[in-house]
Scaffold this active site. Structure first.
Site, short mmCIF file in Angstrom:
data_model
loop_
_atom_site.label_atom_id
_atom_site.label_comp_id
_atom_site.label_asym_id
_atom_site.label_seq_id
_atom_site.Cartn_x
_atom_site.Cartn_y
_atom_site.Cartn_z
N HIS A 250 0.83 -1.21 0.00
CA HIS A 250 0.00 0.00 0.00
C HIS A 250 0.87 1.26 0.00
O HIS A 250 0.57 2.25 -0.70
CB HIS A 250 -0.92 -0.03 1.23
N ARG A 253 2.37 2.45 -3.33
CA ARG A 253 1.49 3.10 -4.31
C ARG A 253 1.70 4.62 -4.35
O ARG A 253 1.49 5.25 -5.37
CB ARG A 253 0.04 2.77 -3.97
#
Length: 454
Positions: A250, A253
């Site tokens: 995550h 990103r």
């Protein structure tokens, strides 16, 4: 701090169990001869002892009665408890002087009584013998014995003494029963431990040994408690690892989004080149990889999804429509055979993603035909996906479900993917407490079978 030593309770249980079992059998078998001996040396009942004393006294007072049939006449009219009494008069050499018909039991009893200081009685199988009453005739000792036919029922233990084979069989049966109870007492918790270990090995990290085993006070209970503690630690470490992988993916990103934004701005300013196109392609690949890693982490942790009871065909309807369209675009045929009556409790998105990955692989590598079938057998639901493609080397059939693993036949960059699709599928099936297995078909093709609890 001084270390306290806990007694080896399991050793004590085994020792006491087998020791008590063997001691009990030895005691029972050894007690039978003792009971027989005590019965052999039983005292003469008072009425019978009084009868022998009266007859001996009459013979001593008048020895001439022996010349007549005094004893025979007394036997004919004398009765004891309603049954005729047979009398035997023996001299000091053990010879019976009043009759030549002496049974083997009476002779055995005479030898038995000769060893005792007082009169005794003994119950044979069909007769009761007692005596002797001592008397003196012409300065020589004589002995008077009595016999009653079938006087009393024999004691119960004589049955086992005379039937040694049956007694041995009962002793073996009793020892087997006692040892069986001990084996069950020890084997049941060990079997529970084995089931828990197998479940943990298959990936069910939530499985624990039952409370009845952990609450035992012996070493097995301590082992079960230690096993549960180990399982708790393993589950926590694996979940932390999956959570860390999801967190890292995550976080990646954010810089990836900035990179893609910078590329878009560069293109808008007319700075597009072969190098920027290559950077854009790799950024797109990296974006797909991060998405796959996040999906794998989500499925393994079973997050953000509620389990529902729904028809299988209804859950897979969109996936099947997309697969039919994709197969048609590639000139291939997809056949579907799913029973509309099949319903189960499941995670719709995870299960759909698992079946979608398998169908995409089958469509990609099939020559022409792909087939998906679902059926229920008892408490299990089976989903089978087949294709007529090249298959997978036999030694790699189990490894294809591991993350980042791809068979040699699928390592070309143009095939796409990083070997995470089947890993996501396997994680989704494990979250449903199911199993997945791949087999090569004959003559060619691959078959993947999913088993789910109904």
């Amino acid at each position: 701090m001084a270390e306290t030593h806990v007694p080896n309770r399991l050793f004590i249980k085994l020792l006491l169990g087998f020791w008590l079992c063997s001691s009990l059998i030895i005691a029972i078998v050894g007690l039978l001869p003792l009971l027989q001996q005590n019965h052999d040396r039983a005292p003469v009942p008072p009425p019978m002892a009084q009868m022998l004393e009266n007859i001996a006294m009459r013979i001593e007072e008048n020895p001439a009665v022996l010349q007549s049939d005094f004893l025979r006449r007394w036997e004919r009219r004398g009765k004891m408890e309603g049954k005729p009494v047979r009398l035997y008069l023996a001299n000091s050499q053990g010879q019976v002087v009043n009759t030549n018909r002496v049974s083997r039991n009476v002779r055995s009893f005479m030898l038995m009584a000769d060893e005792e200081q007082t009169p005794i009685s003994h119950q044979f199988k069909d007769e009761f013998v007692f005596g002797p009453a001592r008397l003196m005739l012409n300065g020589e000792p004589y002995f008077l014995y009595g016999r009653l036919p079938d006087m009393h029922p024999r004691p119960w233990f004589f049955f086992f003494i005379e039937n040694k084979l049956l007694t041995l069989s009962l002793a073996i049966l009793l020892s087997g029963l006692l040892c069986g109870l001990l084996a069950w007492h020890l084997g049941k918790p060990l079997n529970s431990l084995k089931k828990s270990a197998n479940a943990l090995a298959k990936g069910d990290l939530s499985h624990r040994v039952d409370k009845s085993t952990t609450q035992r006070s012996d070493e097995i209970g301590q082992l079960a408690t230690a096993f549960n503690s180990m399982a708790d630690s393993i589950e926590a470490m694996v979940k932390n690892q999956q959570r860390l992988m999801g967190d890292i993916s995550h976080e990646l990103r954010t810089p990836l989004t900035r990179l893609q934004l910078s590329l878009a701005l560069a293109r808008k300013k007319g700075q597009q080149s072969t190098e920027t196109d290559r950077i854009a392609y790799e950024a797109e690949q990296l974006e797909q990889l991060i998405t796959e890693l996040l999906e794998l982490s989500r499925v393994k942790l079973s997050n953000n999804e509620t389990r529902v009871h729904l028809g299988l065909a209804e859950s897979l309807s969109q996936v099947l429509d997309d697969a039919e369209f994709e197969a048609e675009q590639q000139g291939k045929q997809l056949s579907i055979d799913i029973d509309e009556a099949i319903e189960l409790s499941h995670y719709p998105k995870s299960l759909s993603r698992a079946v979608e990955n398998l169908l995409r692989n089958a469509i990609r590598y099939a020559d022409y035909e792909i087939h998906i079938e679902a059926k229920q057998q008892g408490e299990q639901i089976y989903i089978c996906i087949q294709d007529d493609g090249p298959g997978v080397p036999a030694e790699e059939l189990e490894a294809i479900f591991k993350p980042f693993y791809r068979p040699d036949t699928a390592r070309q960059r143009e095939s796409g993917g990083w070997g995470l699709g089947l890993a996501i599928t396997e994680a989704a099936i494990s979250a449903h407490k199911g199993s997945i297995k791949a087999n090569n078909r004959i003559p060619n093709g691959l078959e993947v079978i999913i088993s789910l609890p109904a």
